[in-house]
Design a protein around this motif. Sequence first.
Motif, PDB file in Angstrom:
ATOM      1  N   THR A  87      -0.566   9.540  -2.109  1.00  0.00           N
ATOM      2  CA  THR A  87      -0.164  10.575  -2.281  1.00  0.00           C
ATOM      3  C   THR A  87       1.580   9.511  -3.376  1.00  0.00           C
ATOM      4  OG1 THR A  87      -0.356  12.133  -1.090  1.00  0.00           O
ATOM      5  CG2 THR A  87       0.756  12.561  -2.806  1.00  0.00           C
ATOM      6  N   LEU A  88       1.419   8.726  -2.383  1.00  0.00           N
ATOM      7  CA  LEU A  88       2.864   8.471  -2.489  1.00  0.00           C
ATOM      8  C   LEU A  88       3.365   6.582  -4.203  1.00  0.00           C
ATOM      9  CD1 LEU A  88       4.643   6.905   1.134  1.00  0.00           C
ATOM     10  CD2 LEU A  88       5.575   8.049  -1.177  1.00  0.00           C
ATOM     11  N   VAL A  89       1.758   6.587  -3.930  1.00  0.00           N
ATOM     12  CA  VAL A  89       1.154   5.648  -5.196  1.00  0.00           C
ATOM     13  C   VAL A  89       0.990   6.388  -6.294  1.00  0.00           C
ATOM     14  CG1 VAL A  89      -0.095   3.321  -5.192  1.00  0.00           C
ATOM     15  CG2 VAL A  89       0.044   3.440  -3.903  1.00  0.00           C
ATOM     16  N   ASP A  90       0.630   7.403  -6.617  1.00  0.00           N
ATOM     17  CA  ASP A  90       0.029   8.191  -7.374  1.00  0.00           C
ATOM     18  C   ASP A  90       1.483   8.856  -7.751  1.00  0.00           C
ATOM     19  OD1 ASP A  90      -2.979   7.822  -6.600  1.00  0.00           O
ATOM     20  OD2 ASP A  90      -2.955  10.015  -5.726  1.00  0.00           O
ATOM     21  N   GLU A  91       2.185   9.203  -6.929  1.00  0.00           N
ATOM     22  CA  GLU A  91       3.098  10.063  -7.665  1.00  0.00           C
ATOM     23  C   GLU A  91       4.403   9.201  -7.959  1.00  0.00           C
ATOM     24  OE1 GLU A  91       4.886  13.360  -4.423  1.00  0.00           O
ATOM     25  OE2 GLU A  91       3.141  14.384  -5.046  1.00  0.00           O
ATOM     26  N   ARG A  92       4.467   8.034  -7.451  1.00  0.00           N
ATOM     27  CA  ARG A  92       5.865   7.296  -7.714  1.00  0.00           C
ATOM     28  C   ARG A  92       5.333   5.980  -7.692  1.00  0.00           C
ATOM     29  NH1 ARG A  92       9.326  11.537  -7.396  1.00  0.00           N
ATOM     30  NH2 ARG A  92      11.208  11.076  -5.744  1.00  0.00           N
ATOM     31  N   GLU A 131      10.851   9.299 -18.393  1.00  0.00           N
ATOM     32  CA  GLU A 131      10.069   9.937 -19.246  1.00  0.00           C
ATOM     33  C   GLU A 131       8.707  10.809 -18.934  1.00  0.00           C
ATOM     34  OE1 GLU A 131      12.672  12.409 -21.388  1.00  0.00           O
ATOM     35  OE2 GLU A 131      13.212  11.017 -19.778  1.00  0.00           O
ATOM     36  N   ARG A 132       8.243  10.228 -18.448  1.00  0.00           N
ATOM     37  CA  ARG A 132       6.616  10.730 -18.119  1.00  0.00           C
ATOM     38  C   ARG A 132       6.668  11.592 -16.613  1.00  0.00           C
ATOM     39  NH1 ARG A 132       3.534   6.063 -20.448  1.00  0.00           N
ATOM     40  NH2 ARG A 132       3.402   4.620 -18.589  1.00  0.00           N
ATOM     41  N   HIS A 133       7.833  10.888 -15.946  1.00  0.00           N
ATOM     42  CA  HIS A 133       8.270  11.705 -14.590  1.00  0.00           C
ATOM     43  C   HIS A 133       9.383  12.301 -14.992  1.00  0.00           C
ATOM     44  CE1 HIS A 133       5.890   7.614 -13.190  1.00  0.00           C
ATOM     45  NE2 HIS A 133       5.693   8.426 -12.590  1.00  0.00           N
ATOM     46  N   ASP A 134       9.171  14.134 -14.160  1.00  0.00           N
ATOM     47  CA  ASP A 134       9.906  15.216 -14.775  1.00  0.00           C
ATOM     48  C   ASP A 134      11.223  14.668 -13.899  1.00  0.00           C
ATOM     49  OD1 ASP A 134      10.782  17.376 -15.706  1.00  0.00           O
ATOM     50  OD2 ASP A 134       9.543  18.744 -14.106  1.00  0.00           O
ATOM     51  N   LEU A 135      11.745  14.067 -13.828  1.00  0.00           N
ATOM     52  CA  LEU A 135      12.833  14.063 -13.099  1.00  0.00           C
ATOM     53  C   LEU A 135      13.945  13.911 -13.277  1.00  0.00           C
ATOM     54  CD1 LEU A 135      11.815  10.854 -10.509  1.00  0.00           C
ATOM     55  CD2 LEU A 135      11.548  13.072 -10.255  1.00  0.00           C
ATOM     56  N   VAL A 141      15.514   8.078  -6.299  1.00  0.00           N
ATOM     57  CA  VAL A 141      14.946   7.139  -6.279  1.00  0.00           C
ATOM     58  C   VAL A 141      16.008   5.773  -6.349  1.00  0.00           C
ATOM     59  CG1 VAL A 141      13.048   5.799  -7.622  1.00  0.00           C
ATOM     60  CG2 VAL A 141      13.047   8.586  -7.731  1.00  0.00           C
ATOM     61  N   PHE A 142      16.578   5.483  -6.801  1.00  0.00           N
ATOM     62  CA  PHE A 142      16.833   3.980  -6.932  1.00  0.00           C
ATOM     63  C   PHE A 142      18.146   3.340  -5.720  1.00  0.00           C
ATOM     64  CE2 PHE A 142      21.403   2.315  -7.623  1.00  0.00           C
ATOM     65  CZ  PHE A 142      20.952   0.767  -8.645  1.00  0.00           C
ATOM     66  N   ARG A 143      18.812   4.680  -5.130  1.00  0.00           N
ATOM     67  CA  ARG A 143      18.948   4.586  -3.974  1.00  0.00           C
ATOM     68  C   ARG A 143      18.553   4.215  -2.842  1.00  0.00           C
ATOM     69  NH1 ARG A 143      24.487   8.407  -4.569  1.00  0.00           N
ATOM     70  NH2 ARG A 143      24.616   7.422  -2.388  1.00  0.00           N
ATOM     71  N   ILE A 144      17.562   5.935  -2.611  1.00  0.00           N
ATOM     72  CA  ILE A 144      16.559   6.042  -1.357  1.00  0.00           C
ATOM     73  C   ILE A 144      15.193   4.967  -1.037  1.00  0.00           C
ATOM     74  CG2 ILE A 144      15.818   7.153   0.236  1.00  0.00           C
ATOM     75  CD1 ILE A 144      19.354   7.335   0.175  1.00  0.00           C
ATOM     76  N   GLU A 145      14.876   5.077  -2.362  1.00  0.00           N
ATOM     77  CA  GLU A 145      13.209   4.839  -2.502  1.00  0.00           C
ATOM     78  C   GLU A 145      12.905   3.089  -2.689  1.00  0.00           C
ATOM     79  OE1 GLU A 145      10.708   7.390  -4.720  1.00  0.00           O
ATOM     80  OE2 GLU A 145      11.983   9.525  -3.412  1.00  0.00           O
ATOM     81  N   MET A 168       4.323  -2.945  -4.008  1.00  0.00           N
ATOM     82  CA  MET A 168       3.554  -1.892  -3.065  1.00  0.00           C
ATOM     83  C   MET A 168       3.431  -1.716  -2.231  1.00  0.00           C
ATOM     84  SD  MET A 168       3.437   0.880  -5.021  1.00  0.00           S
ATOM     85  CE  MET A 168       3.251   0.182  -6.781  1.00  0.00           C
ATOM     86  N   GLN A 169       2.884  -2.049  -1.443  1.00  0.00           N
ATOM     87  CA  GLN A 169       2.773  -1.994   0.020  1.00  0.00           C
ATOM     88  C   GLN A 169       3.810  -2.070   0.931  1.00  0.00           C
ATOM     89  OE1 GLN A 169       0.900  -5.725   0.714  1.00  0.00           O
ATOM     90  NE2 GLN A 169      -1.339  -4.470   2.153  1.00  0.00           N
ATOM     91  N   ARG A 170       4.866  -2.375   0.952  1.00  0.00           N
ATOM     92  CA  ARG A 170       6.374  -2.809   1.356  1.00  0.00           C
ATOM     93  C   ARG A 170       7.165  -1.230   0.795  1.00  0.00           C
ATOM     94  NH1 ARG A 170       8.649  -7.507  -1.008  1.00  0.00           N
ATOM     95  NH2 ARG A 170      11.103  -6.896  -0.503  1.00  0.00           N
ATOM     96  N   LEU A 171       7.013  -0.954  -0.604  1.00  0.00           N
ATOM     97  CA  LEU A 171       7.424   0.444  -0.572  1.00  0.00           C
ATOM     98  C   LEU A 171       6.592   1.639  -0.131  1.00  0.00           C
ATOM     99  CD1 LEU A 171       8.334  -0.801  -4.537  1.00  0.00           C
ATOM    100  CD2 LEU A 171      10.039  -0.056  -2.656  1.00  0.00           C
ATOM    101  N   VAL A 172       6.178   1.730   0.194  1.00  0.00           N
ATOM    102  CA  VAL A 172       4.797   2.184   0.251  1.00  0.00           C
ATOM    103  C   VAL A 172       5.166   2.756   2.561  1.00  0.00           C
ATOM    104  CG1 VAL A 172       2.781   3.337   0.957  1.00  0.00           C
ATOM    105  CG2 VAL A 172       3.116   3.326  -1.094  1.00  0.00           C
TER     106      VAL A 172
END
Length: 129
Positions: free
Chosen positions: A5-10, A39-43, A51-55, A80-84
Amino acid sequence: MDAQTLVDERGELWLALAPLWLDREPSERDFARMVEVIERHDLTLNELEWVFRIELAPVLARNQMSMAGEWRHFDEYKLMQRLVAHNLRLKGWRRTSWSLFSGLTTMMTRHRWNELMLRVMVARGETPH
């Protein structure tokens, strides 16, 4: 939330923003791609800031501080492994700790982030403050 879900969303957003931490200034093409993906993400701008500071910053800032860091490009699979892994653990005290120290982890890329946010605002037709 699970890893898929994380990979799909972020995932797309994370990979698009990762060049902010490379040893070179992002090119016009890099910035254009980042804005396009954002712009493809509704943020909101505030949500993007988190997202920048914490994720992202806690994982990618380590790369900047490492003598053996990858400075020209990232291995997207490893990144991606490290981020997830980081984001799956991002609850409670960990989230609070990273928010408290986010000024340190974003310091080296803040000027790039500010430039990107100006471009996002222009793309959205918003007036910079």
